[in-house]
Design an enzyme around this catalytic site. Structure first.
Site, PDB file in Angstrom:
ATOM      1  N   THR A   1       0.832  -1.206   0.000  1.00  0.00           N
ATOM      2  CA  THR A   1       0.000   0.000   0.000  1.00  0.00           C
ATOM      3  C   THR A   1       0.864   1.251   0.000  1.00  0.00           C
ATOM      4  OG1 THR A   1      -1.884  -1.072   1.071  1.00  0.00           O
ATOM      5  CG2 THR A   1      -1.691   1.310   1.338  1.00  0.00           C
TER       6      THR A   1
ATOM      7  N   GLN B   1      -0.659  -9.329  -6.922  1.00  0.00           N
ATOM      8  CA  GLN B   1      -1.183 -10.688  -7.003  1.00  0.00           C
ATOM      9  C   GLN B   1      -0.442 -11.569  -8.000  1.00  0.00           C
ATOM     10  OE1 GLN B   1      -3.295 -12.265  -5.129  1.00  0.00           O
ATOM     11  NE2 GLN B   1      -3.852 -10.489  -3.897  1.00  0.00           N
TER      12      GLN B   1
ATOM     13  N   SER C   1       3.820  -6.504  -3.211  1.00  0.00           N
ATOM     14  CA  SER C   1       3.805  -6.702  -1.762  1.00  0.00           C
ATOM     15  C   SER C   1       4.280  -8.110  -1.436  1.00  0.00           C
ATOM     16  CB  SER C   1       2.384  -6.491  -1.230  1.00  0.00           C
ATOM     17  OG  SER C   1       2.355  -6.552   0.171  1.00  0.00           O
ATOM     18  N   ALA C   2       5.271  -8.227  -0.549  1.00  0.00           N
ATOM     19  CA  ALA C   2       5.945  -9.507  -0.327  1.00  0.00           C
ATOM     20  C   ALA C   2       5.047 -10.582   0.262  1.00  0.00           C
ATOM     21  CB  ALA C   2       7.156  -9.292   0.579  1.00  0.00           C
TER      22      ALA C   2
ATOM     23  N   CYS D   1     -22.323  -9.043   3.155  1.00  0.00           N
ATOM     24  CA  CYS D   1     -22.748  -9.732   4.378  1.00  0.00           C
ATOM     25  C   CYS D   1     -21.566 -10.025   5.305  1.00  0.00           C
ATOM     26  CB  CYS D   1     -23.432 -11.045   4.027  1.00  0.00           C
ATOM     27  SG  CYS D   1     -24.810 -10.893   2.890  1.00  0.00           S
TER      28      CYS D   1
END
Length: 463
Positions: free
Chosen positions: A70, A177, A194-195, A320
């Site tokens: 991020t 991803q 991101s690792a 939900c």
């Protein structure tokens, strides 16, 4: 207990664990210092940077390590927008980007910039031509993920990258991803990852910025990581992240074939054994380890709890299971069913027997949850009176998903063909799930109308 949520965080690779422990002993010193311990730490940091750059497909001096994926996204977007502020303040991104991109875009817009959100089709992919049309003379930056984190659909990075290059616009690709599965197609100018998504430790991200891209880091300047990631480097975690990236890449080709076969089995068996289910995402152009499906008339939170009780860890994009009761922005952008949504993302090494057991357990769990909620047991409930009503209004105000859709399904058979049912609901999921139900059931979604409370969703019975 089978863990099927690698898209959130993959279990730490054994190589990463070994590298982390070794680096804790050897890499604790300040790599900016010239004494022996500092030089040893610098060698470890340089080696990790070279390994990561090789995997990314860039020069080592184009890559910096950050404290998270991020942080890398926010630094990349802010730096590119600031560096190209003379060009303009327009930002383009797809509608299904990770929330880190959406938050950065919202901050840019609040600061006076302009943003264009490029739509996607029902598979979750952008049309390159549509993306190209979103580029303007004042576009400072374009963002496109390499593959979606919720449904696994791969994006046409190369095609969009070519259009961006033609327009002179840098393209930032969020490869969180996909990077563990292979290099990102050519065409990107900035790349983030991101690792913990590729079986490395949490707390390590990377940001690559190609030479020639105008980039001006925002915020107070720092001396480390080319001034793009201030703060002391978490060297042991960085070393472990680079080691795990190299290790998973070496195993990726064989493991992708094996996991793709398991995911293909999930896609087909779920559709066969679970009634009223929608398998979402592109069936071919997708990540090898991830599949997402949504089940009608199911409370997603209850479904996840029941699967957890049976020792399966999965994720969901359903409202939900959200504290905000808002459906996933990815599912909403795709226009697919959100209720009862399940994401299965298999980590490397997943046993076929665990997948088979999941497929044996799932149908019964879904049926049990539906029974608790009083869901209709047939595609179209029979009329409860001999004279069908000309139209009906269903009051589902204050009731959360999947209740509004269940109530609609219960009464649609009580109106004649051509008549309408109006559902009053203030649940955000209804805006997505009622049209999706109509498409699955062959009924006509007339549209949404204002109401004293919430909204009125009008459905016409076709058969």
């Amino acid at each position: 207990m089978p863990y099927f949520d690698a898209a959130s965080a993959a279990p730490l690779h054994p190589v990463a664990r070994q590298a982390l422990l070794a680096a804790l002993d050897e890499g604790w010193a300040d790599p900016a210092r010239l004494y022996r311990e500092g030089r040893r730490a610098r060698l470890l940091l340089d080696a990790a940077r070279e390994a990561a750059a090789e995997a990314v497909g860039c020069r080592p001096d184009e890559l910096v390590f950050t404290s998270s994926g991020t942080t890398a996204v926010h630094a990349g977007i802010a730096g590119a927008l600031s560096g190209r502020r003379r060009v303009g303040r327009h930002l383009a991104h797809s509608a299904v980007e990770h929330s880190s991109v959406l938050h950065a875009a919202a901050a840019h817009e609040a600061d006076g910039g302009s943003v264009t959100e490029v739509p996607v089709d029902r598979s979750g992919a952008v049309d390159p031509a549509v993306y190209g049309d979103a580029l303007r003379a004042d576009t400072a930056l374009a963002c496109l993920q390499s593959a979606n984190h919720e449904v696994g659909t791969e994006q046409p990075v190369a095609e969009v990258g070519a259009l961006c290059a033609e327009a002179g616009v840098p393209l930032l690709v969020d490869a969180a991803q996909s990077l563990g599965w292979g290099p990102v197609p050519a065409g990107w100018s900035l790349l983030t990852a991101s690792a913990h998504k590729w079986a490395g430790p949490a707390g390590v991200g990377l940001l690559a910025v190609r030479k020639g891209v105008r980039f001006a880091p925002r915020g107070p300047a720092g001396e480390r990581e080319s001034g793009r990631a201030p703060g002391f480097e978490n060297l042991p975690a960085i070393v472990a992240a680079a080691a795990s990236l190299r290790a998973v890449r070496a195993e990726a080709a064989a493991e992708a074939v094996r996991l793709r076969a398991l995911v293909d089995r999930v896609r087909s068996v779920v559709a066969e054994r679970v009634p009223d289910v929608e398998v979402v995402g592109d069936p071919e152009r997708r990540l090898p380890h991830l599949v997402t499906f949504s089940c009608l008339y199911v409370d997603g939170e209850t479904l996840l709890h029941e699967l957890d009780r049976r020792e399966f860890s999965v994720s969901s994009g359903s409202s939900c299971t959200s504290s905000t009761l808002t459906p996933s922005h990815v599912l909403r952008a795709m226009g697919v069913l959100s209720e009862g949504n399940i994401r299965v993302s298999l980590p490397p090494g997943t046993a076929g027997a665990d997948v088979d057991r999941f497929l044996e357990v799932l149908p019964g769990v879904v049926a049990e949850v539906r029974e608790r909620l009083g869901a209709p047991g047939a595609p179209l409930s029979p009329p409860r009176s001999p004279a069908p009503a000309a139209s009906l209004v269903v009051d589902a105000l204050g009731r959360r998903c999947p209740i509004p859709v269940i109530e609609l399904a219960k009464v649609i058979g009580e109106v004649p063909v051509g008549a309408t049912v109006t559902v009053l609901a203030d649940d955000e999921a209804a805006r997505l799930d009622i049209p999706a139900w109509c498409e699955m059931r062959g009924q006509e979604y007339v549209g949404e109308e204002p109401a004293d409370q919430g909204s009125a969703y009008v459905v016409r019975r076709l058969g």
